[in-house]
Design a protein around this motif. Structure first.
Motif, PDB file in Angstrom:
ATOM      1  N   ARG A 175       4.793 -12.867   4.920  1.00 15.30           N
ATOM      2  CA  ARG A 175       3.962 -13.012   3.731  1.00 15.30           C
ATOM      3  C   ARG A 175       4.202 -11.873   2.757  1.00 15.30           C
ATOM      4  O   ARG A 175       4.425 -10.741   3.154  1.00 15.30           O
ATOM      5  N   ARG A 176       4.107 -12.180   1.466  1.00 15.15           N
ATOM      6  CA  ARG A 176       4.304 -11.176   0.433  1.00 15.15           C
ATOM      7  C   ARG A 176       3.040 -11.054  -0.415  1.00 15.15           C
ATOM      8  O   ARG A 176       2.401 -12.059  -0.726  1.00 15.15           O
ATOM      9  N   GLY A 177       2.711  -9.816  -0.775  1.00 12.58           N
ATOM     10  CA  GLY A 177       1.557  -9.592  -1.634  1.00 12.58           C
ATOM     11  C   GLY A 177       1.680  -8.271  -2.359  1.00 12.58           C
ATOM     12  O   GLY A 177       2.620  -7.507  -2.138  1.00 12.58           O
ATOM     13  N   SER A 178       0.733  -8.011  -3.227  1.00 12.25           N
ATOM     14  CA  SER A 178       0.686  -6.739  -3.959  1.00 12.25           C
ATOM     15  C   SER A 178      -0.726  -6.182  -3.806  1.00 12.25           C
ATOM     16  O   SER A 178      -1.572  -6.385  -4.668  1.00 12.25           O
ATOM     17  N   PRO A 179      -0.979  -5.507  -2.676  1.00 10.13           N
ATOM     18  CA  PRO A 179      -2.351  -5.136  -2.285  1.00 10.13           C
ATOM     19  C   PRO A 179      -3.040  -4.203  -3.270  1.00 10.13           C
ATOM     20  O   PRO A 179      -2.434  -3.289  -3.828  1.00 10.13           O
ATOM     21  N   VAL A 180      -4.341  -4.440  -3.435  1.00 11.73           N
ATOM     22  CA  VAL A 180      -5.191  -3.562  -4.232  1.00 11.73           C
ATOM     23  C   VAL A 180      -6.409  -3.191  -3.389  1.00 11.73           C
ATOM     24  O   VAL A 180      -6.911  -3.994  -2.605  1.00 11.73           O
ATOM     25  N   GLY A 181      -6.868  -1.963  -3.526  1.00  9.20           N
ATOM     26  CA  GLY A 181      -8.020  -1.507  -2.780  1.00  9.20           C
ATOM     27  C   GLY A 181      -9.325  -1.831  -3.489  1.00  9.20           C
ATOM     28  O   GLY A 181      -9.365  -2.083  -4.693  1.00  9.20           O
ATOM     29  N   HIS A 182     -10.415  -1.809  -2.706  1.00 10.45           N
ATOM     30  CA  HIS A 182     -11.734  -1.983  -3.309  1.00 10.45           C
ATOM     31  C   HIS A 182     -11.946  -1.004  -4.461  1.00 10.45           C
ATOM     32  O   HIS A 182     -12.474  -1.369  -5.513  1.00 10.45           O
ATOM     33  N   GLU A 216       3.756  -8.351   4.566  1.00  8.89           N
ATOM     34  CA  GLU A 216       2.684  -7.957   5.483  1.00  8.89           C
ATOM     35  C   GLU A 216       3.234  -7.055   6.586  1.00  8.89           C
ATOM     36  O   GLU A 216       2.544  -6.144   7.055  1.00  8.89           O
ATOM     37  N   GLU A 217       4.487  -7.278   6.967  1.00  6.59           N
ATOM     38  CA  GLU A 217       5.116  -6.425   7.977  1.00  6.59           C
ATOM     39  C   GLU A 217       5.252  -4.989   7.461  1.00  6.59           C
ATOM     40  O   GLU A 217       4.959  -4.027   8.185  1.00  6.59           O
ATOM     41  N   GLU A 218       5.690  -4.836   6.216  1.00 12.73           N
ATOM     42  CA  GLU A 218       5.834  -3.498   5.630  1.00 12.73           C
ATOM     43  C   GLU A 218       4.477  -2.806   5.493  1.00 12.73           C
ATOM     44  O   GLU A 218       4.338  -1.603   5.763  1.00 12.73           O
ATOM     45  N   PHE A 219       3.501  -3.561   5.082  1.00 12.39           N
ATOM     46  CA  PHE A 219       2.159  -2.993   4.932  1.00 12.39           C
ATOM     47  C   PHE A 219       1.610  -2.536   6.282  1.00 12.39           C
ATOM     48  O   PHE A 219       1.102  -1.418   6.414  1.00 12.39           O
ATOM     49  N   GLU A 224       0.133   1.604  10.392  1.00 11.21           N
ATOM     50  CA  GLU A 224       0.322   2.160  11.736  1.00 11.21           C
ATOM     51  C   GLU A 224       0.836   3.591  11.663  1.00 11.21           C
ATOM     52  O   GLU A 224       0.372   4.474  12.409  1.00 11.21           O
ATOM     53  N   ARG A 225       1.790   3.846  10.777  1.00  8.53           N
ATOM     54  CA  ARG A 225       2.359   5.190  10.667  1.00  8.53           C
ATOM     55  C   ARG A 225       1.304   6.200  10.226  1.00  8.53           C
ATOM     56  O   ARG A 225       1.198   7.297  10.792  1.00  8.53           O
ATOM     57  N   ARG A 226       0.520   5.840   9.240  1.00  9.33           N
ATOM     58  CA  ARG A 226      -0.475   6.782   8.713  1.00  9.33           C
ATOM     59  C   ARG A 226      -1.611   7.012   9.699  1.00  9.33           C
ATOM     60  O   ARG A 226      -2.110   8.135   9.825  1.00  9.33           O
ATOM     61  N   GLN A 270      -0.702   3.959  -2.868  1.00  8.87           N
ATOM     62  CA  GLN A 270      -1.807   4.751  -3.397  1.00  8.87           C
ATOM     63  C   GLN A 270      -3.146   4.134  -2.989  1.00  8.87           C
ATOM     64  O   GLN A 270      -4.068   4.844  -2.571  1.00  8.87           O
ATOM     65  N   ALA A 271      -3.242   2.820  -3.137  1.00  9.07           N
ATOM     66  CA  ALA A 271      -4.475   2.130  -2.757  1.00  9.07           C
ATOM     67  C   ALA A 271      -4.748   2.288  -1.265  1.00  9.07           C
ATOM     68  O   ALA A 271      -5.885   2.536  -0.844  1.00  9.07           O
ATOM     69  N   LEU A 272      -3.695   2.167  -0.463  1.00  7.45           N
ATOM     70  CA  LEU A 272      -3.847   2.309   0.984  1.00  7.45           C
ATOM     71  C   LEU A 272      -4.327   3.714   1.331  1.00  7.45           C
ATOM     72  O   LEU A 272      -5.234   3.888   2.164  1.00  7.45           O
ATOM     73  N   GLY A 273      -3.737   4.724   0.708  1.00  5.09           N
ATOM     74  CA  GLY A 273      -4.144   6.095   0.985  1.00  5.09           C
ATOM     75  C   GLY A 273      -5.608   6.327   0.663  1.00  5.09           C
ATOM     76  O   GLY A 273      -6.329   7.008   1.412  1.00  5.09           O
ATOM     77  N   GLN A 274      -6.064   5.769  -0.454  1.00  6.51           N
ATOM     78  CA  GLN A 274      -7.449   5.949  -0.860  1.00  6.51           C
ATOM     79  C   GLN A 274      -8.401   5.271   0.126  1.00  6.51           C
ATOM     80  O   GLN A 274      -9.421   5.851   0.533  1.00  6.51           O
ATOM     81  N   GLU A 275      -8.086   4.044   0.526  1.00  4.57           N
ATOM     82  CA  GLU A 275      -8.972   3.325   1.433  1.00  4.57           C
ATOM     83  C   GLU A 275      -8.949   3.920   2.848  1.00  4.57           C
ATOM     84  O   GLU A 275      -9.977   3.983   3.519  1.00  4.57           O
TER      85      GLU A 275
END
Length: 294
Positions: A175-182, A216-219, A224-226, A270-275
């Protein structure tokens, strides 16, 4: 002059994020109607409640959820129908949250001019809400790609919770997406509301997503790494590609939002880091002792 922003929902993860974010938004005053679920279906009750609050802007998140599983006509479409009718004769700006799920997912990405073609009932419900809201003269429909957050049911918590519980986090790697945080969604909504309160007349349909796309695999690998860098991971990732019944791509173009509101996208990392920062701030006991002492 203070402008009253009515947030229709109080209980979802998104509503809690918006509530916390707007508390810091200066001249925007956030309020709620405090109606029970069934009362949102009663036109007289909703109209009387709006008369009491007299909002300048309504942000409608009723029935909206990060993973879409909570969407139903009773919680999403019908309350929106009642709200729209109550607002028809009022001078109020109406902002409706929507989703990439209104599209087929067969293209690599979608823009506002693409024809919606939902692949499931959830997408049909979101699209029905869009059509209702579009009948109002002062409306904004904000479609979002994958939304991630430190709380609630979403792609991030679906991965992080099993990783720390010793279970397998099921993903569909292709799956492909462009994730955004709350927090990013709150930033966009706040910017829109502030500009509307200052006289902006940018109405219609807008997309918001991160500035780049991932699978989704990359995300999941980045999550997992972080997480592993901060605490002990006892679970793993399980790719279930091949059983995908949802849209292949959730990537959305965001140019119109930039041109009309000047809102720049940020990267999904960036969004992932913030959440993740918010997640760990609420779960400090899970941090490894080495991290806690640094």
């Amino acid at each position: 002059m203070s402008h009253t922003v009515l947030l229709t929902d109080q209980n979802s993860a998104m509503a809690k994020a918006v509530g916390a974010g707007f508390d810091q938004a200066g001249f925007l005053s956030l309020t709620h109607l405090n109606l029970q679920a069934g009362e949102w279906l009663q036109p007289e009750t909703v109209s009387a409640a709006l008369d009491r609050v007299n909002p300048h802007i309504i942000i409608n998140t009723l029935g909206w959820s990060d993973d879409g599983r909570l969407a139903s006509a009773a919680h999403l479409t019908e309350p929106t129908r009642v709200l729209v009718e109550a607002c028809r004769e009022r001078e109020v700006a109406f902002i409706q949250l929507s989703s990439y799920r209104v599209f087929s997912g067969v293209k690599s990405g979608f823009v506002e001019t693409d024809e919606p073609l939902p692949r499931d009932e959830c997408g049909e419900l979101y699209l029905a809400c869009e059509k209702l809201v579009a009948t109002l003269p002062r409306h904004i429909i904000l479609r979002l790609s994958w939304v991630i957050g430190w709380q609630g049911e979403n792609l991030l918590t679906k991965i992080i919770n099993p990783l720390l519980a010793g279970d397998s986090a099921a993903i569909v790697g292709e799956r492909r997406g462009s994730p955004v945080g709350h927090s990013e969604v709150v930033r966009v909504l706040s910017a829109m509301a502030k500009q509307i309160s200052c006289g902006a007349e940018n109405w219609g349909l807008f997309h918001y997503s991160s500035g780049n796309v991932c699978t989704e695999e990359e995300f999941a690998a980045e999550v997992e790494r972080r997480v592993a860098a901060k605490c002990t991971v006892t679970g793993g990732l399980k790719d279930t590609s091949g059983s995908d019944t949802e849209p292949v791509s959730a990537a959305l173009g965001y140019r119109r939002l930039m041109e009309c509101f000047g809102i720049q996208p940020r990267t999904w990392k960036q969004a992932l880091g913030q959440e993740l920062g918010l997640w760990f701030s609420h779960h400090p006991m899970l941090l490894d002792s080495e991290v806690n002492t640094q």
